[in-house]
Design a protein around this motif. Structure first.
Motif, PDB file in Angstrom:
ATOM      1  N   GLU A 149       0.825  -1.208   0.000  1.00 38.96           N
ATOM      2  CA  GLU A 149       0.000   0.000   0.000  1.00 38.96           C
ATOM      3  C   GLU A 149       0.858   1.256   0.000  1.00 38.96           C
ATOM      4  OE1 GLU A 149      -3.078   2.505   2.837  1.00 38.96           O
ATOM      5  OE2 GLU A 149      -2.509   0.464   3.404  1.00 38.96           O
ATOM      6  N   LEU A 195       0.650   3.992  -2.939  1.00 39.70           N
ATOM      7  CA  LEU A 195       0.296   5.375  -2.667  1.00 39.70           C
ATOM      8  C   LEU A 195       1.404   6.326  -3.096  1.00 39.70           C
ATOM      9  CD1 LEU A 195      -1.739   7.335  -1.533  1.00 39.70           C
ATOM     10  CD2 LEU A 195      -0.825   6.931   0.761  1.00 39.70           C
ATOM     11  N   THR A 212       0.824   9.067  -6.048  1.00 36.06           N
ATOM     12  CA  THR A 212       1.035  10.479  -5.724  1.00 36.06           C
ATOM     13  C   THR A 212       1.996  11.123  -6.708  1.00 36.06           C
ATOM     14  OG1 THR A 212       0.658  10.020  -3.369  1.00 36.06           O
ATOM     15  CG2 THR A 212       1.727  12.096  -3.932  1.00 36.06           C
ATOM     16  N   ALA A 230       0.289  13.294   1.331  1.00 33.61           N
ATOM     17  CA  ALA A 230       0.105  11.894   0.960  1.00 33.61           C
ATOM     18  C   ALA A 230       1.420  11.117   1.052  1.00 33.61           C
ATOM     19  CB  ALA A 230      -0.474  11.801  -0.453  1.00 33.61           C
ATOM     20  N   SER A 290       2.121   8.375   4.123  1.00 34.48           N
ATOM     21  CA  SER A 290       2.191   6.982   3.688  1.00 34.48           C
ATOM     22  C   SER A 290       3.481   6.309   4.142  1.00 34.48           C
ATOM     23  CB  SER A 290       2.080   6.898   2.157  1.00 34.48           C
ATOM     24  OG  SER A 290       3.240   7.442   1.536  1.00 34.48           O
ATOM     25  N   ARG A 292      -4.355   9.767   4.659  1.00 35.27           N
ATOM     26  CA  ARG A 292      -3.437   9.689   3.521  1.00 35.27           C
ATOM     27  C   ARG A 292      -4.159   9.563   2.180  1.00 35.27           C
ATOM     28  NH1 ARG A 292      -4.088   5.161   6.177  1.00 35.27           N
ATOM     29  NH2 ARG A 292      -4.005   3.091   5.213  1.00 35.27           N
ATOM     30  N   TRP A 293      -5.194   8.712   2.110  1.00 35.60           N
ATOM     31  CA  TRP A 293      -5.910   8.524   0.851  1.00 35.60           C
ATOM     32  C   TRP A 293      -6.791   9.725   0.532  1.00 35.60           C
ATOM     33  CZ3 TRP A 293      -4.506   5.148  -2.645  1.00 35.60           C
ATOM     34  CH2 TRP A 293      -3.811   3.999  -2.232  1.00 35.60           C
TER      35      TRP A 293
END
Length: 257
Positions: free
Chosen positions: A112, A116, A120, A188, A192, A227-228
């Protein structure tokens, strides 16, 4: 593509092994270095793509003015201009992230976190590219577009939350942080990679160590559970710039006298 690969190698070699917090003996300087690496590398790719797309869009603009009333519609041309960049930017992001992420030694035990990070970086490239296309339509010439971009990127850089975190900004200017795409890309990326880390961090002035995730939230205001959402907010900038680009194509024409 060669330029982005070269930039990735330079960042990877320069910061090799610097993307991971030490299990023991970590300091606030370690976090600052990791956040700085993520911010500067993603920002550089965005600025590079904006500068690359400007002359292309400017050159095509003259043909568009001439042919838009007979050969193709404004909406079709605008959508084609936006979507044609996607494969190229995806390839750039894949090359850049693959090199920098593993050479720098970012989180390696979480798919993940890697996903991410990659998304980004891709959205940063896309946002800056679309913004460059927008400037190419809104401004009368390339020099003017570059001056405007220099002015805008100064604000985006100053209020991104890296040099001066939003938690330390005066309320008078803190609102600017909310309207900068660079703020949300850094949010982000940092959340992450560091948002769930419990590695002990020694504050700059000494004293009792604190977990990295706690320091990240207190210093930068970044929460792991957001974060998302930060990524989605960054995506919204791309959508807004794309919509403005399509509207500008319809109503702005620098050939009119």
């Amino acid at each position: 593509m060669a330029s982005i690969a070269l930039v990735a190698l330079i960042y990877g070699v320069t910061y090799i092994g610097q993307g991971e917090l030490p299990a023991e003996g970590g300091t606030t300087a370690n976090i600052q270095n990791i956040v700085g690496l993520m911010y500067s590398s993603s920002l550089f790719t965005g600025v590079l793509n904006c500068n690359l797309v400007l002359p292309v869009q400017m050159n095509e603009r003259e043909v568009f003015y001439r042919e838009s009333k007979t050969l193709y519609g404004t909406l079709h041309y605008g959508l084609a201009s936006l979507t044609r960049e996607l494969p190229y930017l995806a390839a750039q992001a894949a090359v850049f992230v693959t090199v920098v992420y593993w050479m720098a030694g970012f989180v390696s035990d979480s798919a993940e976190a890697y996903l991410l990070f990659a998304l980004t970086v891709f959205l940063v490239m896309l946002t800056f590219t679309v913004f460059g296309q927008l400037l190419a339509v809104l401004t009368p010439s390339r020099p003017v577009a570059q001056v405007v971009f220099s002015f805008v990127i100064t604000f985006w850089n100053a209020f991104a939350g890296f040099a001066i975190p939003v938690t330390s900004m005066s309320p008078v200017v803190a609102w600017i942080w909310w309207i900068c795409p660079t703020s949300w890309s850094l949010y982000a990326l940092a959340s992450s990679q560091l948002g769930d880390s419990t590695a002990p961090i020694l504050p700059a002035g000494g004293g009792t160590t604190v977990p990295a995730n706690i320091y990240l939230e207190e210093r930068f205001g970044y929460r792991y559970d957001f974060r998302w959402w930060a990524l989605l907010i960054l995506l919204s900038f791309t959508v807004v710039f794309s919509a403005l680009f399509l509207v500008a194509l319809r109503f702005v024409n620098w050939q009119l006298r």
